[in-house]
Design a protein around this motif. Structure first.
Motif, PDB file in Angstrom:
ATOM      1  N   ASP A 182       0.833  -1.204   0.000  1.00  0.00           N
ATOM      2  CA  ASP A 182       0.000   0.000   0.000  1.00  0.00           C
ATOM      3  C   ASP A 182       0.867   1.254   0.000  1.00  0.00           C
ATOM      4  O   ASP A 182       2.050   1.203   0.375  1.00  0.00           O
ATOM      5  CB  ASP A 182      -0.907   0.014   1.240  1.00  0.00           C
ATOM      6  N   PRO A 183       0.291   2.393  -0.409  1.00  0.00           N
ATOM      7  CA  PRO A 183       1.049   3.639  -0.368  1.00  0.00           C
ATOM      8  C   PRO A 183       1.567   3.944   1.042  1.00  0.00           C
ATOM      9  O   PRO A 183       0.899   3.652   2.036  1.00  0.00           O
ATOM     10  CB  PRO A 183       0.030   4.684  -0.822  1.00  0.00           C
ATOM     11  N   ILE A 184       2.745   4.526   1.115  1.00  0.00           N
ATOM     12  CA  ILE A 184       3.373   4.869   2.385  1.00  0.00           C
ATOM     13  C   ILE A 184       3.039   6.322   2.713  1.00  0.00           C
ATOM     14  O   ILE A 184       3.428   7.237   1.982  1.00  0.00           O
ATOM     15  CB  ILE A 184       4.893   4.675   2.302  1.00  0.00           C
ATOM     16  N   GLU A 185       2.311   6.537   3.796  1.00  0.00           N
ATOM     17  CA  GLU A 185       1.889   7.887   4.146  1.00  0.00           C
ATOM     18  C   GLU A 185       3.022   8.674   4.799  1.00  0.00           C
ATOM     19  O   GLU A 185       3.887   8.116   5.475  1.00  0.00           O
ATOM     20  CB  GLU A 185       0.689   7.842   5.091  1.00  0.00           C
ATOM     21  N   THR A 186       2.989   9.978   4.588  1.00  0.00           N
ATOM     22  CA  THR A 186       3.930  10.875   5.246  1.00  0.00           C
ATOM     23  C   THR A 186       3.183  11.685   6.308  1.00  0.00           C
ATOM     24  O   THR A 186       1.949  11.614   6.415  1.00  0.00           O
ATOM     25  CB  THR A 186       4.578  11.833   4.235  1.00  0.00           C
ATOM     26  N   GLU A 187       3.923  12.485   7.066  1.00  0.00           N
ATOM     27  CA  GLU A 187       3.355  13.310   8.121  1.00  0.00           C
ATOM     28  C   GLU A 187       2.262  14.231   7.594  1.00  0.00           C
ATOM     29  O   GLU A 187       1.297  14.555   8.291  1.00  0.00           O
ATOM     30  CB  GLU A 187       4.483  14.143   8.761  1.00  0.00           C
ATOM     31  N   SER A 188       2.414  14.640   6.344  1.00  0.00           N
ATOM     32  CA  SER A 188       1.461  15.602   5.774  1.00  0.00           C
ATOM     33  C   SER A 188       0.031  15.075   5.757  1.00  0.00           C
ATOM     34  O   SER A 188      -0.925  15.867   5.786  1.00  0.00           O
ATOM     35  CB  SER A 188       1.883  15.969   4.349  1.00  0.00           C
ATOM     36  N   CYS A 189      -0.146  13.762   5.711  1.00  0.00           N
ATOM     37  CA  CYS A 189      -1.492  13.185   5.641  1.00  0.00           C
ATOM     38  C   CYS A 189      -2.324  13.514   6.882  1.00  0.00           C
ATOM     39  O   CYS A 189      -3.558  13.448   6.838  1.00  0.00           O
ATOM     40  CB  CYS A 189      -1.401  11.668   5.446  1.00  0.00           C
ATOM     41  N   LYS A 190      -1.669  13.857   7.970  1.00  0.00           N
ATOM     42  CA  LYS A 190      -2.393  14.172   9.209  1.00  0.00           C
ATOM     43  C   LYS A 190      -3.020  15.568   9.178  1.00  0.00           C
ATOM     44  O   LYS A 190      -3.874  15.886  10.002  1.00  0.00           O
ATOM     45  CB  LYS A 190      -1.443  14.100  10.409  1.00  0.00           C
ATOM     46  N   TYR A 191      -2.582  16.401   8.253  1.00  0.00           N
ATOM     47  CA  TYR A 191      -2.945  17.807   8.325  1.00  0.00           C
ATOM     48  C   TYR A 191      -3.732  18.302   7.109  1.00  0.00           C
ATOM     49  O   TYR A 191      -3.762  19.504   6.842  1.00  0.00           O
ATOM     50  CB  TYR A 191      -1.674  18.661   8.476  1.00  0.00           C
ATOM     51  N   MET A 192      -4.393  17.405   6.413  1.00  0.00           N
ATOM     52  CA  MET A 192      -5.092  17.797   5.201  1.00  0.00           C
ATOM     53  C   MET A 192      -6.479  18.372   5.480  1.00  0.00           C
ATOM     54  O   MET A 192      -7.151  18.001   6.445  1.00  0.00           O
ATOM     55  CB  MET A 192      -5.208  16.603   4.256  1.00  0.00           C
ATOM     56  N   ARG A 193      -6.899  19.292   4.587  1.00  0.00           N
ATOM     57  CA  ARG A 193      -8.214  19.902   4.672  1.00  0.00           C
ATOM     58  C   ARG A 193      -8.580  20.451   3.285  1.00  0.00           C
ATOM     59  O   ARG A 193      -7.730  20.511   2.377  1.00  0.00           O
ATOM     60  CB  ARG A 193      -8.247  21.040   5.690  1.00  0.00           C
ATOM     61  N   HIS A 336      22.024  33.113  23.617  1.00  0.00           N
ATOM     62  CA  HIS A 336      21.191  31.907  23.586  1.00  0.00           C
ATOM     63  C   HIS A 336      20.548  31.796  22.201  1.00  0.00           C
ATOM     64  O   HIS A 336      19.984  32.777  21.701  1.00  0.00           O
ATOM     65  CB  HIS A 336      20.097  31.970  24.656  1.00  0.00           C
ATOM     66  N   VAL A 337      20.652  30.614  21.597  1.00  0.00           N
ATOM     67  CA  VAL A 337      20.130  30.419  20.238  1.00  0.00           C
ATOM     68  C   VAL A 337      19.001  29.391  20.263  1.00  0.00           C
ATOM     69  O   VAL A 337      19.183  28.264  20.735  1.00  0.00           O
ATOM     70  CB  VAL A 337      21.233  29.958  19.266  1.00  0.00           C
ATOM     71  N   ASP A 338      17.847  29.792  19.772  1.00  0.00           N
ATOM     72  CA  ASP A 338      16.739  28.870  19.531  1.00  0.00           C
ATOM     73  C   ASP A 338      16.721  28.522  18.046  1.00  0.00           C
ATOM     74  O   ASP A 338      16.718  29.416  17.183  1.00  0.00           O
ATOM     75  CB  ASP A 338      15.391  29.523  19.906  1.00  0.00           C
ATOM     76  N   TYR A 339      16.705  27.237  17.778  1.00  0.00           N
ATOM     77  CA  TYR A 339      16.663  26.778  16.387  1.00  0.00           C
ATOM     78  C   TYR A 339      15.228  26.396  16.040  1.00  0.00           C
ATOM     79  O   TYR A 339      14.591  25.615  16.757  1.00  0.00           O
ATOM     80  CB  TYR A 339      17.578  25.577  16.188  1.00  0.00           C
ATOM     81  N   MET A 340      14.738  26.918  14.948  1.00  0.00           N
ATOM     82  CA  MET A 340      13.395  26.559  14.491  1.00  0.00           C
ATOM     83  C   MET A 340      13.503  25.825  13.152  1.00  0.00           C
ATOM     84  O   MET A 340      14.169  26.291  12.230  1.00  0.00           O
ATOM     85  CB  MET A 340      12.516  27.806  14.331  1.00  0.00           C
ATOM     86  N   ASP A 341      12.864  24.674  13.085  1.00  0.00           N
ATOM     87  CA  ASP A 341      12.767  23.906  11.836  1.00  0.00           C
ATOM     88  C   ASP A 341      11.373  23.295  11.829  1.00  0.00           C
ATOM     89  O   ASP A 341      11.112  22.285  12.485  1.00  0.00           O
ATOM     90  CB  ASP A 341      13.843  22.824  11.785  1.00  0.00           C
ATOM     91  N   VAL A 342      10.468  23.907  11.111  1.00  0.00           N
ATOM     92  CA  VAL A 342       9.061  23.567  11.211  1.00  0.00           C
ATOM     93  C   VAL A 342       8.447  23.509   9.811  1.00  0.00           C
ATOM     94  O   VAL A 342       8.871  24.215   8.896  1.00  0.00           O
ATOM     95  CB  VAL A 342       8.320  24.602  12.083  1.00  0.00           C
ATOM     96  N   THR A 343       7.450  22.641   9.661  1.00  0.00           N
ATOM     97  CA  THR A 343       6.652  22.623   8.434  1.00  0.00           C
ATOM     98  C   THR A 343       5.323  23.315   8.720  1.00  0.00           C
ATOM     99  O   THR A 343       4.608  22.934   9.653  1.00  0.00           O
ATOM    100  CB  THR A 343       6.383  21.182   7.956  1.00  0.00           C
ATOM    101  N   TYR A 344       5.016  24.327   7.940  1.00  0.00           N
ATOM    102  CA  TYR A 344       3.764  25.049   8.061  1.00  0.00           C
ATOM    103  C   TYR A 344       2.792  24.565   6.973  1.00  0.00           C
ATOM    104  O   TYR A 344       3.160  24.457   5.801  1.00  0.00           O
ATOM    105  CB  TYR A 344       3.978  26.550   7.890  1.00  0.00           C
ATOM    106  N   TYR A 345       1.559  24.301   7.388  1.00  0.00           N
ATOM    107  CA  TYR A 345       0.481  24.002   6.448  1.00  0.00           C
ATOM    108  C   TYR A 345      -0.411  25.234   6.406  1.00  0.00           C
ATOM    109  O   TYR A 345      -0.865  25.720   7.464  1.00  0.00           O
ATOM    110  CB  TYR A 345      -0.298  22.767   6.911  1.00  0.00           C
TER     111      TYR A 345
END
Length: 361
Positions: A182-193, A336-345
């Motif tokens: 079957d197709p392999i889902e990615t994280e993006s499948c959780k956030y669809m609309r 002090h360094v905050d690192y941000m690495d985020v995917t925005y939908y």
């Protein structure tokens, strides 16, 4: 006088009888030798020798494959098969021996081999079969039968590509019959609309190729995808949109900066509000965050910010990846360094991109 004459006649008859007998014996010998020679000439061993000398003394794998009408592989050529076979026996001295299979009066089998130390390595099998023809003396005759070359393929090929992309192998399209699971889902499948369909990958497994594969993967728009070999799997990369990056890149960076600034209590929520969709989980989370407990600092700045990997799931439904460093400064203290690495939908709201969900990378 009469006795002498009778004795003379007796010896003449005796001699004639011996002469006749000798002639009959010689004739019988010739006839027997002729039968034996004809019998010997029809033995399958002679046909086997001729077959071996024809095909294997000056070994030509391509000629054998063509003469025996071997089916052309779907993703290879007969030339590929021949090259692989000849590579495996290069510099080897071939011989042949009777096989234990097919030992009856209608079919004889032989295998072609070469020695590798104390063991024999089989290269091919050929058969000699009884034909419908008879020899001059009425003996059964034999003719060459089947030839089978042993060729060990390079191996199965597994390709992982985004679902919907076109996959070609050695210039030929890979059909759905090679889909593995079957197709392999990615994280993006959780956030669809709003009709969006998350990114999935399709796994293809193609058995038994004879050369190093040439793989090409293209998007539905015909754009080439980069293909990398990882842990034995050829993985095609997602092709992201430059157009969306140019259109929304700066705004998504501003959204990330507004979020980071608010979470360090350096701005009011109204600075964040335009970038996040009202009523969503991420909007409510930011709005209700207790941002008074922050790292003490006198000033701050951002560096190494980027917005990449823009992808369209449906008309008006997108995602991107935002990365940046949020540097907090305080006198006489180490930064002090905050690192941000985020995917925005995000979606389009009044012409602007607004974030409705996010996930950390």
């Amino acid at each position: 006088m009469t006795e002498k004459k009778q004795a003379s006649v007796f010896y003449k008859v005796y001699a004639i009888c011996w002469a006749v007998l000798l002639c009959l014996l010689v004739a019988a010998v010739f006839i027997l030798r002729s039968y034996l020679a004809d019998f010997e000439a029809t033995r399958p061993e002679h046909v086997a020798k001729d077959t071996f000398e024809k095909y294997f003394t000056d070994f030509d794998a391509l000629k054998i494959l063509r003469d025996t009408e071997v089916p052309v592989p779907e993703f290879d050529t007969l030339e590929d098969m021949a090259a692989k076979i000849e590579e495996s026996i290069k510099g080897k001295e071939l011989s042949y021996s009777p096989s234990s299979m097919g030992l009856d009066d209608t079919k004889k089998a032989y295998y072609v081999k070469y020695s590798d130390g104390e063991k024999d390595v089989k290269v091919a099998t050929f058969t000699i079969e009884k034909s419908d023809k008879k020899s001059k003396k009425g003996f059964a005759t034999y003719e060459p039968g089947e030839i089978e070359l042993y060729c060990i393929p390079v191996g199965d090929v597994t390709i992982k590509a985004p679902t919907g992309y076109t996959v070609t192998l050695n210039g030929k399209p890979v059909s759905e019959k090679y889909v593995n699971g079957d197709p392999i889902e990615t994280e993006s499948c959780k956030y669809m609309r709003d009709g969006g369909v998350g990114i999935t990958y399709t796994l293809y497994t193609i058995p038994g190729l004879y050369k190093t594969p040439e793989i090409k993967v293209t998007t539905p728009k015909g754009e080439d995808s980069a293909v990398e070999l990882k842990n034995g799997v050829y993985e095609a990369q997602i092709v992201y949109s430059r157009e969306l990056q140019e259109r929304f890149g700066e705004r998504m960076i501003k959204a990330a900066k507004a979020y980071a600034t608010f979470m360090q209590n350096d701005c009011k929520f109204r600075a964040v509000d335009p970038y996040f969709l009202t009523g969503t989980d991420i909007y409510n989370y930011i709005k209700t965050s207790q941002n008074m407990w922050v790292i003490d600092h006198d000033s701050y700045y951002f560096e190494d910010e980027s917005a990449t990997e823009f992808y369209e799931y449906a008309e008006g439904v997108y995602s991107c990846r935002v990365k940046l460093k949020h540097v907090l400064k305080r006198a006489r203290m180490e930064d002090h360094v905050d690192y941000m690495d985020v995917t925005y939908y995000f979606i389009i709201d009044y012409g602007d991109g607004v974030v409705y969900a996010s996930s950390n990378n």
